[in-house]
Design an enzyme around this catalytic site. Structure first.
Site, PDB file in Angstrom:
ATOM      1  N   LYS A  71      73.172  65.517  59.586  1.00  0.00           N
ATOM      2  CA  LYS A  71      72.479  65.726  60.867  1.00  0.00           C
ATOM      3  C   LYS A  71      71.194  66.533  60.656  1.00  0.00           C
ATOM      4  O   LYS A  71      70.161  66.258  61.285  1.00  0.00           O
ATOM      5  CB  LYS A  71      73.391  66.437  61.871  1.00  0.00           C
ATOM      6  CG  LYS A  71      74.531  65.594  62.398  1.00  0.00           C
ATOM      7  CD  LYS A  71      74.079  64.406  63.221  1.00  0.00           C
ATOM      8  CE  LYS A  71      73.698  64.777  64.631  1.00  0.00           C
ATOM      9  NZ  LYS A  71      73.374  63.588  65.463  1.00  0.00           N
ATOM     10  N   TYR A  75      78.880  66.272  57.641  1.00  0.00           N
ATOM     11  CA  TYR A  75      78.387  66.048  59.007  1.00  0.00           C
ATOM     12  C   TYR A  75      77.120  66.840  59.288  1.00  0.00           C
ATOM     13  O   TYR A  75      76.076  66.273  59.630  1.00  0.00           O
ATOM     14  CB  TYR A  75      79.492  66.391  60.010  1.00  0.00           C
ATOM     15  CG  TYR A  75      79.036  66.501  61.450  1.00  0.00           C
ATOM     16  CD1 TYR A  75      78.353  65.457  62.067  1.00  0.00           C
ATOM     17  CD2 TYR A  75      79.299  67.649  62.194  1.00  0.00           C
ATOM     18  CE1 TYR A  75      77.937  65.555  63.388  1.00  0.00           C
ATOM     19  CE2 TYR A  75      78.892  67.750  63.516  1.00  0.00           C
ATOM     20  CZ  TYR A  75      78.208  66.705  64.109  1.00  0.00           C
ATOM     21  OH  TYR A  75      77.796  66.808  65.410  1.00  0.00           O
TER      22      TYR A  75
END
Length: 490
Positions: A241, A237
């Site tokens: 990002k 994640y």
């Protein structure tokens, strides 16, 4: 810099929101429709096959939520016509070029009309498949940017990231951008095109071997963690990002860009009403597990601080930042959190939830009150592993032996318990960087924004995002935990 009237800035604006069914996106849309009904139009991008499906998702997953009850009370029977006039659902997908918008006349209309774009779309699963996370969190950010550049009236692109793109950094973490290729460890630079090729090659290889889809998912999850940790990020994640931010900063050209980095987002503090929540997030899974009597130990570093911020404060900051930066051409990053100015610790949370569930016990499926104990606090991973071994792994080994001796009589029970223990160990591994996180998020840019807002804008109370205003005991005991319990129990 003077802000002037925020509501005046929003008057007659056309705004595109991606990830429109997400938690923060819904709060953002509701806020603007409520405080500035003269906003011209919202285009809400929703993952859907066609316009009919998009309209259904808008009705069921956005407007139909309890979050919009204040608007429903305000407009009464006229709400449907108000929403029809102000909101256009757009079927699409940010993992595709032109956001996957197939209707060419709608696409041309959007390029002509849009003033502001906000990218809320993301997959926030720490353990996501690498191909999925790369497609949405990294390449999706670039697709949003390219779409924004085609909008002739565009004044601003706001990208919602996460403060935890910092990885496992400690100390004071500044509001600084990630430039293309920056890795957190090792001498090798990140090549996003190479990552794309590796993902495709891995998928092709698995499909050629005729691997079942479930095993492909597992392999792609492991691949994401492997690539993230190679470059110094703890999970897929935050790695994807961070790469999304790199693409935006590198390719934005003259487009005004704001990157919003919230910390752990919790329920609404007061707007449109206190305690609205959707989804069980980071600390919430611990709170719920504790209330149900399933969590009996807490893992916490001695210097660890929880960084929590209510969702409506994040949205207020986004709106104020839009107004403040609309004429600025350099990118700017805002940390939105509480650890620097008004920290809350794991021991604080431990105390709050013990007191709350002692006074308001969880009612289980049998209608019985669940009694909670104070629980054990484990201050290191070795202590956690020892606790798991004594409490679960040794009994599981004993069960395995009995199961073998009794001709697999307890096979189903053993399989269930073994799966649960493995899940707990994997989750502990994934959450370890946050449980023992020793960073404090500097929010100098956000503080400057608060000062400018207080000095040059008379609507400060409507758009409050000052963490100093939060009384953590009152918020946790009377707002967040009751709101979470209500959400889980419904």
């Amino acid at each position: 810099m003077e802000l002037g009237s925020i509501r005046q800035f929003l008057d007659s604006k056309t705004i595109l929101v991606t990830g429109a069914t997400g938690y923060l996106a819904k709060i953002f849309v509701e806020k603007i429709l409520r405080v500035q009904p003269n906003v011209k139009k919202f285009y809400l991008l929703l993952r859907a096959a066609d316009a009919k499906s998009a309209t259904e998702r808008l009705r069921d997953e956005v407007i139909g939520k309890d979050l919009f009850r204040v608007l429903r009370e305000k407009h009464g029977a006229g709400l449907h016509s108000f929403i029809s006039e102000k909101v256009t659902p757009v079927p699409g997908d940010i993992s595709h070029e032109d956001l996957g918008v197939k209707d060419s006349s709608l696409k041309d209309e959007m390029w002509r009309e849009i003033d502001v774009m906000l990218n809320f779309a993301a997959t926030t699963n720490f353990d996501e498949r690498y191909d999925v996370a790369l497609g949405i969190n990294t390449l999706g950010a670039l697709h949003v940017l390219n779409f924004a550049k085609k909008c002739v009236k565009i004044k601003m692109l706001v990208h919602v990231s996460t403060a935890y793109v910092c990885g496992e950094d400690a100390g004071l973490i500044l509001e600084q951008p990630y430039h293309m290729g920056m890795a957190k460890k090792g001498g090798e630079k990140i090549d996003i095109n190479f990552e794309k090729r590796m993902v495709q090659e891995k998928l092709n290889e698995l499909k050629l071997e005729d691997v079942p889809e479930k095993e492909i998912t597992s392999a792609m999850k492991d691949f994401g963690i492997e690539r993230a940790r190679l470059f110094g990020w703890p999970n897929t994640y935050v790695f994807t990002k961070a790469m999304g931010e790199m693409l935006l900063v590198n390719f934005k050209d003259s487009l005004p860009l704001v990157i919003i980095r919230p910390t752990m987002v919790a329920s609404t503090y007061k707007d449109p009403f206190p305690g609205w929540i959707e989804g069980v997030r980071t600390i919430d899974s611990v709170i719920v597990g504790y209330g149900k009597g399933r969590v009996t130990c807490f893992i916490s570093g001695p210097r660890s601080t929880l960084d929590v911020i209510p969702a409506d404060m994040v949205v207020n900051a986004i709106i104020v930042a839009m107004v403040a930066r609309a004429k600025q051409h350099s990118e700017i990053i805002y940390h939105l959190g509480s650890s620097f100015r008004n920290p809350v610790t794991v021991s604080n949370l431990h105390d709050f939830i013990f007191r709350y569930f002692s006074e308001h016990p969880w009612i289980n499926k049998e209608g019985e009150s669940v009694k909670v104990g104070k629980g054990i606090v484990l201050t290191s991973m070795p202590k956690f592993y020892t606790y798991m071994a004594i409490r679960f792994l040794l009994p599981l080994k004993a069960l395995q032996l009995f199961n073998t001796l009794l001709f697999k009589k307890y096979q189903d029970l053993y399989t269930v318990l073994d799966r649960r223990v493995k899940l707990v160990m994997r989750l502990a591994d994934l959450y370890k960087p946050y449980v023992f996180f020793e960073g404090i998020f500097d929010d100098l840019n956000s503080e400057r924004l608060r000062i400018i807002s207080k000095e040059t804008c008379y609507e400060t109370d409507i758009f409050d995002f000052d963490p100093m205003n939060i009384d953590w005991e009152d918020y946790m005991m009377n707002v967040h935990i009751p709101g979470l319990v209500k959400y889980v129990m419904k």
